[in-house]
Design an enzyme around this catalytic site. Structure first.
Site, mmCIF file in Angstrom:
data_model
loop_
_atom_site.group_PDB
_atom_site.id
_atom_site.type_symbol
_atom_site.label_atom_id
_atom_site.label_comp_id
_atom_site.label_asym_id
_atom_site.label_seq_id
_atom_site.Cartn_x
_atom_site.Cartn_y
_atom_site.Cartn_z
ATOM 1 N N HIS A 157 -9.302 1.273 5.240
ATOM 2 C CA HIS A 157 -8.014 1.449 5.923
ATOM 3 C C HIS A 157 -8.206 2.392 7.110
ATOM 4 C CE1 HIS A 157 -3.880 2.554 6.728
ATOM 5 N NE2 HIS A 157 -3.527 1.475 6.067
ATOM 6 N N ASN B 255 0.868 -1.174 0.000
ATOM 7 C CA ASN B 255 0.000 0.000 0.000
ATOM 8 C C ASN B 255 0.907 1.226 0.000
ATOM 9 O OD1 ASN B 255 -1.761 2.076 0.508
ATOM 10 N ND2 ASN B 255 -2.339 1.389 2.559
ATOM 11 N N GLY C 192 3.102 -1.082 4.177
ATOM 12 C CA GLY C 192 3.118 0.331 3.814
ATOM 13 C C GLY C 192 4.514 0.774 3.413
ATOM 14 N N GLY C 193 5.202 1.413 4.342
ATOM 15 C CA GLY C 193 6.496 2.036 4.046
ATOM 16 C C GLY C 193 7.486 1.116 3.356
HETATM 17 P P1 13P Z 1 3.426 0.447 7.529
HETATM 18 O O1 13P Z 1 3.900 -0.848 6.901
HETATM 19 O O2 13P Z 1 4.143 1.650 6.978
HETATM 20 O O3 13P Z 1 3.415 0.379 9.011
HETATM 21 O O4 13P Z 1 1.894 0.650 7.047
HETATM 22 C C1 13P Z 1 1.017 -0.407 7.184
HETATM 23 C C2 13P Z 1 -0.229 -0.049 6.477
HETATM 24 O O5 13P Z 1 -0.972 0.810 6.898
HETATM 25 C C3 13P Z 1 -0.526 -0.788 5.228
HETATM 26 O O6 13P Z 1 -1.826 -0.557 4.805
#
Ligand code: 13P
Length: 244
Positions: free
Chosen positions: A91, A10, A227-228
Site C-alpha cells: 500500500h 481497507n 478506505g474511509g
Molecule cells: P480512501 O477510500 O479513504 O481514499 O482510501 C483508499 C485506500 O487507500 C484503500 O487502500
C-alpha cells in the site's frame, strides 16, 4: 473477459472490537454476484472471523520471512492462523511511511501466495508523477518490480490506487482510469501470460457511494479497494451493490 468483481475494505488503523458490528450488514450484502472482503487491523482479524465466518477477512501487511527476529512484524502463517484469507501488500502508505521497495513488496506477495493467502498488490503514482506525464510508466515499473511470477487469477489481485486520490475526495477521470487499467492489464499479460487476463484489477482512492457505479463499470475495473467508506456499512453496502 468479465471477471467476478471484488469489493474490499481497507480499514487502515481504524476500528475496534465494538465496531465489528458493522460486519453484520456488510456480510449480508455479499452475494453470488460479487466477492466482498474486509481488511481490519491485525488485532481484529480473529474476532472479525468469529463474528462473520462467511466474510473473507484480510490483513494489511505481512513479512516475507516465516519467522525470526523482526520485532512488530507478522508472518503469513500467523495471519492465516488468525483466519485471514488475503493480505494487502505494498500500500502506498506503507511504501511511504516504511520505505517499502518493489522488491520487498514482491517478496511479501510471494510469501502470501505460498502461504495460501490471496495477495492484493497495490500500485499508484503521485500527483507530481501524473502531472509530469509519467503515471503509466511509474505504475508499469511498480508492477514489473512487485508482481510475483507465481501470481494466478485466484491468488493475485492488483489495486491501482493513485496516491493523490487516497483520502482526498478526488478521483481520476473515467478516461484516465480506463487508460491505466488497460495498461495494467497489458503489463500483467506480459508478466504472467494468459493468467494475466484473469488477475482482478481493483481501483482505489476516494471510492464512495456516489461514484462507485461509474468507476466499477469502466472496462478492466474488476472491483474496488475502499478506505474511509468501508468503515461504516451504510457507506460500504451501496458500493458493494454498485458492483453487482
Ligand atoms: P480512501 O477510500 O479513504 O481514499 O482510501 C483508499 C485506500 O487507500 C484503500 O487502500
Amino acid at each position: 473477459m468479465a471477471l467476478r468483481k471484488l469489493v474490499a475494505g481497507n480499514w487502515k488503523m481504524n476500528g475496534s472490537l465494538a465496531g465489528l458490528t458493522e460486519l453484520d450488514a456488510i456480510a449480508g450484502a455479499a452475494s453470488d454476484a460479487v466477492d466482498v472482503a474486509i481488511c481490519p487491523p491485525a488485532t481484529l482479524i480473529s474476532a472479525a472471523v468469529s463474528r462473520q465466518s462467511s466474510l473473507p477477512i484480510g490483513a494489511q501487511d505481512c513479512h516475507w520471512n516465516a519467522s525470526g527476529a523482526h520485532t512488530g512484524c507478522l508472518s503469513v502463517a500467523m495471519l492465516a492462523e488468525a483466519g485471514a484469507k488475503l493480505v494487502i501488500v505494498g500500500h502506498s502508505e506503507r511504501r511511504t511511511d516504511n520505505h517499502e521497495t518493489d522488491a520487498e513488496v514482491k517478496a511479501k506477495a510471494s510469501a502470501a501466495i505460498a502461504g495460501g493467502l490471496v495477495a492484493i498488490v497495490c500500485v499508484g503514482e503521485t500527483e507530481a508523477q501524473r502531472d509530469a506525464g509519467h503515471a503509466i510508466g511509474v505504475v508499469t515499473a511498480q508492477l514489473q518490480g512487485s508482481v510475483p511470477e507465481v501470481g494466478r487469477g485466484e491468488t493475485l489481485v492488483i489495486a491501482y490506487e493513485p496516491v493523490w486520490a487516497i483520502g482526498t475526495g478526488r478521483t481520476p477521470t473515467v478516461a484516465d482510469v480506463a487508460d491505466m487499467h488497460a495498461a495494467i492489464r497489458q503489463c500483467l499479460r506480459q508478466l504472467l501470460g494468459n493468467e494475466g487476463a484473469k488477475v482482478r484489477i481493483l481501483y482505489g482512492g476516494s471510492v464512495k457511494p456516489s461514484n462507485a457505479a461509474e468507476l466499477l463499470h469502466i472496462p478492466d475495473v474488476d472491483g474496488a479497494l475502499v478506505g474511509g467508506a468501508s468503515l461504516k456499512a451504510a457507506d460500504f453496502v451501496p458500493i458493494i451493490d454498485a458492483a453487482k
